[in-house]
Design a protein around this motif. Structure first.
Motif, PDB file in Angstrom:
ATOM      1  N   UNK A 225      38.691  24.946 -27.513  1.00  0.00           N
ATOM      2  CA  UNK A 225      39.533  23.844 -27.063  1.00  0.00           C
ATOM      3  C   UNK A 225      39.528  22.737 -28.102  1.00  0.00           C
ATOM      4  N   UNK A 226      40.541  21.912 -28.031  1.00  0.00           N
ATOM      5  CA  UNK A 226      40.620  20.707 -28.856  1.00  0.00           C
ATOM      6  C   UNK A 226      40.861  19.533 -27.920  1.00  0.00           C
ATOM      7  N   UNK A 227      40.064  18.487 -28.060  1.00  0.00           N
ATOM      8  CA  UNK A 227      40.274  17.242 -27.338  1.00  0.00           C
ATOM      9  C   UNK A 227      40.654  16.189 -28.372  1.00  0.00           C
ATOM     10  N   UNK A 228      41.791  15.580 -28.167  1.00  0.00           N
ATOM     11  CA  UNK A 228      42.278  14.627 -29.164  1.00  0.00           C
ATOM     12  C   UNK A 228      42.683  13.317 -28.512  1.00  0.00           C
ATOM     13  N   UNK A 229      42.320  12.223 -29.140  1.00  0.00           N
ATOM     14  CA  UNK A 229      42.845  10.908 -28.792  1.00  0.00           C
ATOM     15  C   UNK A 229      42.996  10.138 -30.101  1.00  0.00           C
ATOM     16  N   UNK A 230      43.550   8.954 -30.088  1.00  0.00           N
ATOM     17  CA  UNK A 230      43.822   8.249 -31.349  1.00  0.00           C
ATOM     18  C   UNK A 230      42.587   7.946 -32.183  1.00  0.00           C
TER      19      UNK A 230
END
Length: 811
Positions: A225-230
């Protein structure tokens, strides 16, 4: 007539429309969200932008409701759905289980319309893959904009649908298997936990639009999985299909990246011991098998390697950079590297995309169900070699790598317990069951997945841990208690003052004594009026922790405080004796296992280190090496008898030889305990040699035995109960175990001594209670929360035997 898109159609035309509306990802428009669901819509947006999305198609939501409408003609519970409300009392567990089982069975037995089955296979055949995975793709229609004629609309869709409420199903690419998997996905709506969730969220079934996203499955090299935020990107990876990661069975490899540059800030190899692959259509008996997949143990070489190679890591970074610009900077992405049949090189595919998700919430994390009940509370994670045990805030769920006996005061403040290590016989599990709080043990990597203060829900009955995203996701807090249940008192010789339980007349009186396992003084107020005949196991080494003040008994004696310790211990025992008098209490003398009690300060204990404490210096063998602690306990028991309490009997633990028993009996005699006519000397029957030597123990003075199934099972089957990966072989119903138990019961009856059983087996496998009663067990001792179910099981077993006897006499 059937309604589709708000228009009336004949059933034949409705079936044709459903087949015509099997969607491929390139056909889906944003306005068709009610027909394809959130999961499919989100993924179609990436497909249409040329991202490497796995080829997929969608069975529309109208198919689910048409199927339910057809089924309603033969299943009364589904009649008039989706046109009327569906009501079930989710707070009535028995009714909820009965309703869900009936509906799910009806769905499983129903026949899929032939045109649907043909269309499903036809779409699946477009991609060359050995199997397909069918994912629920749900949208929830706004109640305000609900359409009157048919439950499909264009209302806003709530984003709080919890992951993992509806599970996906894998099937080989065969007509019957695909149809079966499709019905299983539809049946997910009617699971007990699903109906509970809909009710708590205020969602009517008519508001659900359940489409099914169908994706091919090949042999997987890696997934994650990839978790992305700014501010940060996090990539997690593991070997094989994502199942081990989804269910929290591995601690994945981890990459932390800087969004502006795509550079890796930090990376760490995880703890990956197992993985999943397709089982090639064969049924597997492996304990690692799951939902059409085969689990396998990774080699040591693979465990020490990153699952994600550099080439595919860079490809994922480029995808993240592109998504940040084209879609939005906050998202969650699931990916798999497949070895497809159409390419010689591994291919990276995107399998799920959730926009706007700042934190990935696993579907759920599973461990071993250790103490029943459900509770929602903030987590308190305690880690480190020297944890600060005072840091636990009362009412929080304790999350730790393991729990040792010195943590017991901490557990009394906790709302629940989750540990990375241990099994159902660990200290965490035993104490949680006695205190009546939920516990889940052996949850891989949980101390790294959960942070202090995060809201989690633990289900100690199912062995599940969920991290909750918002307050709206919190189900009503429930704790399963047995203490307030209404069931009759056993047919015993003692009165129970002020009992809340009705005295039995014709209502299920039982002859087999029902006893309870205890170790905590704090439990006495709760269990004092339980309908039990006494205490079948008083765990002394745990009970006395309240008086030892982190000093081993040897240290008290060495410093000249033996008499003070004797008096303190006697006062503890008196509290149990007074509460249960005149009911008998079997006090099991201390069974110190060195690693569990290393926190106790003493010169001897700090210098000892055992490779295998299960077979090491424990039980009565420890008394032979140094009888100091045993002498303290005997003196305390003698003091209790001098106070006038004669309902305490002594039980020796883990006796390996008749010589050990004889040695202990001499000390008992020297303490003056055998001078009292009420005193009895029992022993635990948990070492297999006792099965063959019981007559010799009786000759040596044993006046009763209690079968300890936990140790007996592991020693008979050569399985370490502390090593959870081998727990699938720790089977209390194994023929060898049952034959040993039967032989002990029969031998005890022949010798004229009582035979009890105090291990976990009767509660874990209630079906063996029939056998225990039939063989003539004198008493059964269980943990507090198992009292009611065990009582009822004993009553059923005895009634069956009486009925069989009556029938036999009439012949």
């Amino acid at each position: 007539m059937t309604y589709i898109h708000g228009q009336k159609h004949s059933r034949e035309r409705a079936s044709e429309l459903i087949v015509e509306n099997f969607y491929s990802l390139d056909q889906i428009l944003p306005s068709e969200q009610p027909f394809v669901g959130n999961r499919a819509l989100n993924l179609s947006q990436l497909w249409q932008r040329d991202y490497p999305v796995v080829p997929s198609f969608v069975i529309p939501a109208m198919a689910f409701w048409e199927f339910i409408d057809i089924l309603g003609n033969s299943e009364p519970l589904l009649a008039d759905l989706p046109y009327s409300s569906f009501h079930v009392d989710v707070d009535n567990p028995r009714q909820l289980q009965q309703v869900t089982q009936q509906i799910r069975q009806a769905i499983a037995e129903a026949i899929l319309p032939p045109t649907w089955a043909s269309a499903l296979l036809g779409m699946a055949e477009i991609v060359q893959a050995p199997a397909m995975i069918l994912h629920p793709s749900v949208s929830v229609q706004s109640a305000i904009e609900e359409m009157a004629d048919y439950p499909l609309g264009t209302g806003k869709v709530p984003e709080f649908l919890a992951q993992g409420i509806l599970e996906s199903h894998i099937a080989p690419k065969q007509p019957e298997a695909l149809a079966k998997a499709l019905k299983r996905v539809w049946a997910e709506v009617f699971r007990a936990r699903s109906l509970f969730y809909w009710e708590r969220q205020g969602i009517e079934l008519q508001q659900l639009n359940l489409a099914v996203l169908v994706q091919p499955v090949w042999e997987a090299i890696a997934s994650g999985i990839i978790q992305a935020d700014p501010t940060e990107w996090n990539i997690q990876a593991t070997w094989g299909l994502s199942t081990a990661l989804t269910y929290g069975e591995v601690l994945p490899d981890y990459y932390q990246l800087q969004p502006e540059t795509g550079k890796t800030i930090a990376s760490k190899i995880g703890s990956k011991t197992r993985a999943y692959r397709l089982n090639q259509g064969q049924e597997s008996s492996s304990p690692l098998a799951r939902n059409g997949l085969q689990g396998y143990v990774l080699s040591e070489e693979q465990q020490q390697q990153y699952a994600l190679d550099e080439q595919h890591l860079q490809q994922l970074i480029e995808i993240c950079q592109k998504l940040t610009v084209e879609v939005e900077p906050a998202f969650c992405l699931e990916w798999t590297i497949y070895q497809t049949e159409e390419s010689s090189e591994p291919q990276l595919y995107l399998t799920q995309f959730i926009p706007g998700t700042k934190t990935f919430i696993p579907e759920l994390v599973r461990g071993i169900a250790a103490a029943g009940g459900r509770v929602t509370a903030p987590a308190q994670v305690i880690v480190g070699e020297y944890p600060n045990l005072e840091a636990l805030i009362p009412g929080r769920i304790l999350v730790a790598q393991m729990v040792t006996p010195d943590w017991i005061p901490l557990l009394k403040k906790a709302a629940g317990i989750v540990t990375e290590q241990g099994g159902i016989t660990s200290h965490a599990a035993i104490i949680a069951r006695e205190l009546g709080i939920p516990a889940v043990v052996h949850v891989t990597g949980i101390t790294q997945l959960i942070h202090s203060g995060e809201l989690i829900l633990i289900d100690g009955t199912q062995g599940e841990v969920r991290k909750l995203r918002t307050e709206e996701e919190i189900p009503q807090q429930t704790q399963e208690k047995t203490l307030n249940s209404q069931f009759p008192i056993p047919n015993s010789q003692f009165p129970i003052p002020n009992s809340q339980f009705p005295i039995p007349n014709s209502q299920f009186p039982i002859a087999t004594k029902l006893l309870v396992n205890l170790s905590q003084v704090q439990s006495l107020e709760q269990v004092a009026e339980l309908p039990v005949d006494g205490v079948g196991l008083l765990r002394s080494e745990v009970m006395m922790l309240d008086v030892l003040e982190n000093q081993h008994p040897q240290e008290w004696v060495k410093q000249g405080y033996k008499q003070e310790l004797v008096e303190r211990l006697a006062q503890q025992i008196v509290q149990f004796a007074a509460t249960f008098a005149p009911r008998s209490i079997l006090y099991r003398s201390s069974d110190w296992r060195s690693p569990e009690f290393q926190f106790l300060a003493s010169e001897t204990s700090t210098n000892q280190s055992e490779i295998n404490p299960i077979l090491g210096l424990r039980g009565t063998r420890r008394y032979l090496e140094d009888p100091t602690s045993f002498e303290v306990e005997l003196a305390a028991l003698a003091l209790v008898y001098s106070y006038g309490y004669t309902n305490i009997q002594l039980m020796l633990p883990f006796v390996r030889a008749v010589e050990e028993f004889t040695f202990c009996r001499r000390y008992v005699e020297q303490a003056g305990l055998t001078d009292n006519p009420h005193f009895q000397l029992w022993m635990m029957a948990e070492v297999p040699s006792v099965v063959f030597m019981l007559p010799d123990y009786v000759k040596a003075g044993a006046q009763g035995i209690s079968i300890g199934t936990n140790d007996l099972t592991q020693l008979l089957l050569a399985v370490d109960r502390d090593q959870v990966l081998s727990n699938s072989s720790l089977n209390g119903r194994h023929p060898a175990v049952l034959r040993a138990i039967q032989q002990l019961i029969v031998a005890a009856r022949t010798a004229g001594i009582p035979c009890s059983i105090c291990g976990q087996a009767p509660a874990q496998y209630p079906e063996i209670i029939d056998l225990l009663v039939e063989w003539g067990i004198t008493s059964i001792s269980v943990d507090v929360h198992d009292v009611e179910s065990t009582y009822l099981a004993i009553a059923r077993a005895e009634q069956r035997l009486l009925l069989e006897a009556v029938r036999h006499n009439k012949r």
